[in-house]
Scaffold this motif. Sequence first.
Motif, PDB file in Angstrom:
ATOM      1  N   LEU A  68      12.323  11.374 -14.022  1.00  0.00           N
ATOM      2  CA  LEU A  68      11.450  10.813 -13.154  1.00  0.00           C
ATOM      3  C   LEU A  68      10.503   9.657 -13.603  1.00  0.00           C
ATOM      4  CD1 LEU A  68      11.124  11.007 -10.058  1.00  0.00           C
ATOM      5  CD2 LEU A  68       9.229  12.715 -10.629  1.00  0.00           C
ATOM      6  N   ASN A  69       9.913   9.885 -14.621  1.00  0.00           N
ATOM      7  CA  ASN A  69       9.033   8.992 -15.276  1.00  0.00           C
ATOM      8  C   ASN A  69       9.639   7.745 -15.749  1.00  0.00           C
ATOM      9  OD1 ASN A  69       6.556   8.019 -16.305  1.00  0.00           O
ATOM     10  ND2 ASN A  69       6.772   8.803 -18.179  1.00  0.00           N
ATOM     11  N   ALA A  70      10.858   7.970 -16.400  1.00  0.00           N
ATOM     12  CA  ALA A  70      11.729   6.822 -17.045  1.00  0.00           C
ATOM     13  C   ALA A  70      12.498   6.130 -15.948  1.00  0.00           C
ATOM     14  CB  ALA A  70      12.532   7.441 -18.240  1.00  0.00           C
ATOM     15  N   GLY A  71      12.993   6.835 -14.900  1.00  0.00           N
ATOM     16  CA  GLY A  71      13.964   6.124 -13.971  1.00  0.00           C
ATOM     17  C   GLY A  71      13.049   5.596 -12.830  1.00  0.00           C
ATOM     18  N   PRO A  72      12.956   6.556 -11.712  1.00  0.00           N
ATOM     19  CA  PRO A  72      12.415   5.887 -10.476  1.00  0.00           C
ATOM     20  C   PRO A  72      10.892   5.408 -10.622  1.00  0.00           C
ATOM     21  CG  PRO A  72      13.550   8.077 -10.110  1.00  0.00           C
ATOM     22  CD  PRO A  72      13.411   7.872 -11.688  1.00  0.00           C
ATOM     23  N   LEU A  73      10.195   6.158 -11.333  1.00  0.00           N
ATOM     24  CA  LEU A  73       8.624   5.535 -11.408  1.00  0.00           C
ATOM     25  C   LEU A  73       8.779   4.228 -12.153  1.00  0.00           C
ATOM     26  CD1 LEU A  73       5.771   6.251 -10.784  1.00  0.00           C
ATOM     27  CD2 LEU A  73       5.407   7.061 -13.073  1.00  0.00           C
ATOM     28  N   HIS A  74       9.632   4.181 -12.889  1.00  0.00           N
ATOM     29  CA  HIS A  74       9.432   2.765 -13.737  1.00  0.00           C
ATOM     30  C   HIS A  74      10.028   1.733 -12.905  1.00  0.00           C
ATOM     31  CE1 HIS A  74      10.008  -0.436 -16.763  1.00  0.00           C
ATOM     32  NE2 HIS A  74      11.353  -0.614 -16.206  1.00  0.00           N
ATOM     33  N   ARG A  75      11.272   1.926 -12.189  1.00  0.00           N
ATOM     34  CA  ARG A  75      11.734   1.102 -11.137  1.00  0.00           C
ATOM     35  C   ARG A  75      10.848   0.572 -10.046  1.00  0.00           C
ATOM     36  NH1 ARG A  75      16.420   3.763 -12.577  1.00  0.00           N
ATOM     37  NH2 ARG A  75      16.291   5.047 -10.828  1.00  0.00           N
ATOM     38  N   ARG A 113       0.913  -1.219  -0.112  1.00  0.00           N
ATOM     39  CA  ARG A 113      -0.038  -0.019  -0.088  1.00  0.00           C
ATOM     40  C   ARG A 113       0.820   1.343   0.045  1.00  0.00           C
ATOM     41  NH1 ARG A 113      -3.032  -3.045   3.817  1.00  0.00           N
ATOM     42  NH2 ARG A 113      -2.192  -1.672   5.489  1.00  0.00           N
ATOM     43  N   LEU A 114       2.113   1.162   0.704  1.00  0.00           N
ATOM     44  CA  LEU A 114       2.630   2.290   0.932  1.00  0.00           C
ATOM     45  C   LEU A 114       3.659   2.784  -0.499  1.00  0.00           C
ATOM     46  CD1 LEU A 114       4.228   4.588   2.416  1.00  0.00           C
ATOM     47  CD2 LEU A 114       5.995   2.929   2.949  1.00  0.00           C
ATOM     48  N   LEU A 115       4.037   1.658  -1.119  1.00  0.00           N
ATOM     49  CA  LEU A 115       4.585   1.634  -2.546  1.00  0.00           C
ATOM     50  C   LEU A 115       3.544   2.128  -3.536  1.00  0.00           C
ATOM     51  CD1 LEU A 115       6.842  -1.484  -2.534  1.00  0.00           C
ATOM     52  CD2 LEU A 115       7.456   0.836  -2.410  1.00  0.00           C
ATOM     53  N   GLU A 116       2.285   1.834  -3.667  1.00  0.00           N
ATOM     54  CA  GLU A 116       1.221   2.120  -4.424  1.00  0.00           C
ATOM     55  C   GLU A 116       1.054   3.513  -4.197  1.00  0.00           C
ATOM     56  OE1 GLU A 116      -0.194   0.857  -6.619  1.00  0.00           O
ATOM     57  OE2 GLU A 116       0.637  -1.271  -6.655  1.00  0.00           O
ATOM     58  N   PHE A 144       1.798   9.125  -6.237  1.00  0.00           N
ATOM     59  CA  PHE A 144       2.315  10.663  -5.735  1.00  0.00           C
ATOM     60  C   PHE A 144       3.301  11.013  -6.793  1.00  0.00           C
ATOM     61  CE2 PHE A 144       6.007  13.020  -4.247  1.00  0.00           C
ATOM     62  CZ  PHE A 144       5.510  14.136  -3.730  1.00  0.00           C
ATOM     63  N   MET A 145       4.309  10.011  -7.372  1.00  0.00           N
ATOM     64  CA  MET A 145       5.300  10.376  -8.232  1.00  0.00           C
ATOM     65  C   MET A 145       4.714  10.374  -9.502  1.00  0.00           C
ATOM     66  SD  MET A 145       8.319   7.620  -7.279  1.00  0.00           S
ATOM     67  CE  MET A 145       9.370   8.152  -8.635  1.00  0.00           C
ATOM     68  N   ALA A 146       3.653   9.620 -10.058  1.00  0.00           N
ATOM     69  CA  ALA A 146       2.693  10.011 -11.298  1.00  0.00           C
ATOM     70  C   ALA A 146       2.276  11.403 -11.165  1.00  0.00           C
ATOM     71  CB  ALA A 146       1.690   8.868 -11.259  1.00  0.00           C
ATOM     72  N   MET A 147       1.490  11.798 -10.119  1.00  0.00           N
ATOM     73  CA  MET A 147       0.836  13.112 -10.030  1.00  0.00           C
ATOM     74  C   MET A 147       2.048  14.031 -10.003  1.00  0.00           C
ATOM     75  SD  MET A 147      -2.198  12.256  -6.985  1.00  0.00           S
ATOM     76  CE  MET A 147      -2.446  13.710  -6.674  1.00  0.00           C
ATOM     77  N   ARG A 148       2.911  13.955  -9.314  1.00  0.00           N
ATOM     78  CA  ARG A 148       4.199  14.977  -9.439  1.00  0.00           C
ATOM     79  C   ARG A 148       4.693  15.201 -10.990  1.00  0.00           C
ATOM     80  NH1 ARG A 148       9.222  16.496  -6.520  1.00  0.00           N
ATOM     81  NH2 ARG A 148      10.042  17.976  -8.057  1.00  0.00           N
TER      82      ARG A 148
END
Length: 184
Positions: A92-99, A23-26, A31-35
């Motif tokens: 951010l989309n290609a790196g951390p969000l993907h990982r 749940r925390l990771l989701e 949050f990252m997607a909205m950012r």
Amino acid sequence: MGFGSDLKCSHEALLKLQDWELRLLETVKKFMAMRIKSDKEYASTLQNLCSQVDKESASQLDYVSNVSKSWLLIVQQTEQLSRIMKTHAEDLNAGPLHRLTVMIKDKQQIKKSYIGVHQQIEAEMFRVTKTELEKLKCSYRQLIKEVNSAKEKYKEAVSKGLNSQTWIQAIRRVASLHMCLPRF
């Protein structure tokens, strides 16, 4: 069997921890997607603003002064900020969000695997503790019946005063049955 009940509490605690982490990771992913979306929109708005200012200011900047130089610098830096914001959002989309997305899928697969292994272990434990134990108890009861029957035959032989050969056979039968009884 206290050992099994202790493990059951551990299993439930581990499942709660895994659910909480997922749940925390989701939440972090959301949050990252909205950012990213917000940063892209902000960069686009800044770029549109700069484009509008360039069109309006082009005809008015015939005279070069410190004010006009400052204004051009503000517009240029705003355009640069827009490009930086857009680049950072894409990174951010290609790196951390993907990982993060891959990590969530891995954790979900690990949880599913853990639950499957736990169910197999519980089924095996049930089979061993219930099924095989019942078989052993049944076998034990049967052997006790045979021992009691052999003792009765021995007592009959003694009371009838049969020959020593019959006694020896009865004693051997009781001894062999006694050896077959499982020890608990």
